[in-house]
Design an enzyme around this catalytic site. Structure first.
Site, PDB file in Angstrom:
ATOM      1  N   HIS A   1       0.850  -1.199   0.000  1.00  0.00           N
ATOM      2  CA  HIS A   1       0.000   0.000   0.000  1.00  0.00           C
ATOM      3  C   HIS A   1       0.877   1.237   0.000  1.00  0.00           C
ATOM      4  CE1 HIS A   1       0.733  -0.465   4.301  1.00  0.00           C
ATOM      5  NE2 HIS A   1       0.148   0.681   4.592  1.00  0.00           N
TER       6      HIS A   1
ATOM      7  N   HIS B   1       1.340   3.987   1.917  1.00  0.00           N
ATOM      8  CA  HIS B   1       1.854   4.771   3.051  1.00  0.00           C
ATOM      9  C   HIS B   1       3.382   4.927   2.985  1.00  0.00           C
ATOM     10  CE1 HIS B   1      -1.957   4.083   5.689  1.00  0.00           C
ATOM     11  NE2 HIS B   1      -2.061   5.156   4.929  1.00  0.00           N
TER      12      HIS B   1
ATOM     13  N   ASP C   1       5.753   4.796   5.073  1.00  0.00           N
ATOM     14  CA  ASP C   1       6.630   3.822   5.722  1.00  0.00           C
ATOM     15  C   ASP C   1       6.579   2.455   5.032  1.00  0.00           C
ATOM     16  OD1 ASP C   1       3.997   3.532   6.691  1.00  0.00           O
ATOM     17  OD2 ASP C   1       4.697   2.579   8.545  1.00  0.00           O
ATOM     18  N   HIS C   2       6.030   2.440   3.820  1.00  0.00           N
ATOM     19  CA  HIS C   2       6.029   1.228   2.983  1.00  0.00           C
ATOM     20  C   HIS C   2       6.581   1.497   1.579  1.00  0.00           C
ATOM     21  CE1 HIS C   2       3.559  -1.193   5.845  1.00  0.00           C
ATOM     22  NE2 HIS C   2       3.347   0.034   6.287  1.00  0.00           N
TER      23      HIS C   2
ATOM     24  N   HIS D   1      -7.544  -0.815   5.632  1.00  0.00           N
ATOM     25  CA  HIS D   1      -6.529   0.105   6.151  1.00  0.00           C
ATOM     26  C   HIS D   1      -6.374   1.273   5.178  1.00  0.00           C
ATOM     27  CE1 HIS D   1      -2.881   1.419   8.172  1.00  0.00           C
ATOM     28  NE2 HIS D   1      -2.181   1.264   7.071  1.00  0.00           N
TER      29      HIS D   1
ATOM     30  N   ASP E   1      -0.112  -3.804   6.255  1.00  0.00           N
ATOM     31  CA  ASP E   1      -0.775  -3.327   7.474  1.00  0.00           C
ATOM     32  C   ASP E   1      -2.224  -3.793   7.551  1.00  0.00           C
ATOM     33  OD1 ASP E   1       1.563  -2.024   8.086  1.00  0.00           O
ATOM     34  OD2 ASP E   1       0.791   0.000   7.757  1.00  0.00           O
TER      35      ASP E   1
ATOM     36  N   HIS F   1       4.777  -4.585  10.914  1.00  0.00           N
ATOM     37  CA  HIS F   1       5.134  -3.875  12.153  1.00  0.00           C
ATOM     38  C   HIS F   1       5.256  -4.839  13.337  1.00  0.00           C
ATOM     39  CE1 HIS F   1       4.553   0.319  10.775  1.00  0.00           C
ATOM     40  NE2 HIS F   1       3.598  -0.181  10.003  1.00  0.00           N
TER      41      HIS F   1
END
Ligand SMILES: [Zn+2]
Length: 256
Positions: A57, A59, A61-62, A115, A134, A172
């Protein structure tokens, strides 16, 4: 069919980036590169040459490492068709039902909105490996930023029917805090109590609790267990509708 070797790289506060390597062809993917240097360093040490990025996805942090890694390695970036405009550098767009081959290992792609609206997951059946970003966490699930409880229930149901030995490579290390919450809604779940003891022992030594497996998530993850009578009772909804119980459990976790 090749069985992937998977290497876990802990980065930032609590993210896991994965290197997935096909030993027969040398193809190597970075799953959700939050950052660049620690991931490329890890690949170097293993002698693996990066050929792909697989994004679950959009985001940051990905996908934060996408463009720099592509510039440095010339790799191919694979990501969700539904989120093509939000995936930096995307080359190959995939969605529900697609098969994507990393070397000689094949991933089935699931659309798993909830999400985010375009979230996908990669299931390498021949490697017992699910890269779920996530969407599913150890004893938890992703926050519903762009989706409804009903969408997330449908998404998680796709994982519930995978072989129990499937390893859950989530993105995570949230396990301990997820487990603390899970105990508030299923205090009498013996598997959960035992798992938390194991998790607390591992975290005290800074040992990762990820990957998990589908089998253990089915027994201990409240977000896969909205049909559990004990959980329904704990959230004040005995005999309640599955989606409604899930929604109440997710809302309680948001406030936890
Ligand atoms: Zn996210």
């Amino acid at each position: 069919m090749s069985r992937l070797s998977v290497h876990q790289v802990p980065v930032l506060n609590d993210n896991y980036v994965y290197l997935a390597h096909c030993p027969e062809t040398g193809a190597t993917a970075i799953v959700d590169p939050a950052v660049v240097d620690p991931v490329l360093t890890a690949a170097d040490k293993l002698g693996w040459t990066i050929t792909h990025i697989l994004n679950t996805h959009h985001h940051g942090d990905h996908t934060g490492g996408n463009l720099e890694i592509k510039a440095k390695t010339g790799c191919t970036i694979v990501g969700p068709k539904a989120d093509r405009d939000r995936i930096p550098g995307i080359d190959v767009e995939v969605g529900e039902g697609d098969t994507y081959k990393l070397g000689n290992a094949a991933a089935r792609v699931f659309d798993v909105p909830g999400h985010t609206r375009g979230h996908i997951a990669y299931w390498f059946s021949g490697s017992d490996a699910l890269f779920c970003g996530d969407t599913l966490f150890a004893m938890g699930c992703g926050r519903l930023f762009e989706g409804t409880p009903a969408q997330m229930v449908t998404s998680l149901a796709k994982f519930k029917s995978l072989p129990p030995e499937t390893r859950v490579f989530c993105a995570h290390e949230y396990t301990q805090s997820n487990g603390r919450f899970a105990l508030t809604v299923e205090p009498d779940n013996k598997d959960l109590v035992q798992r938390m003891a194991d998790v607390n022992a591992a975290r005290a030594k800074n040992i990762p609790t990820v990957p998990s497996t589908i089998a253990i998530e089915l027994k201990t993850n409240p977000f896969l267990r909205a049909d559990s009578p004990g959980l329904q009772k704990a959230v004040g909804m005995p005999g309640g509708d599955y989606v409604a119980v899930f929604a109440e459990t997710r809302a309680r976790k948001d406030r936890f």
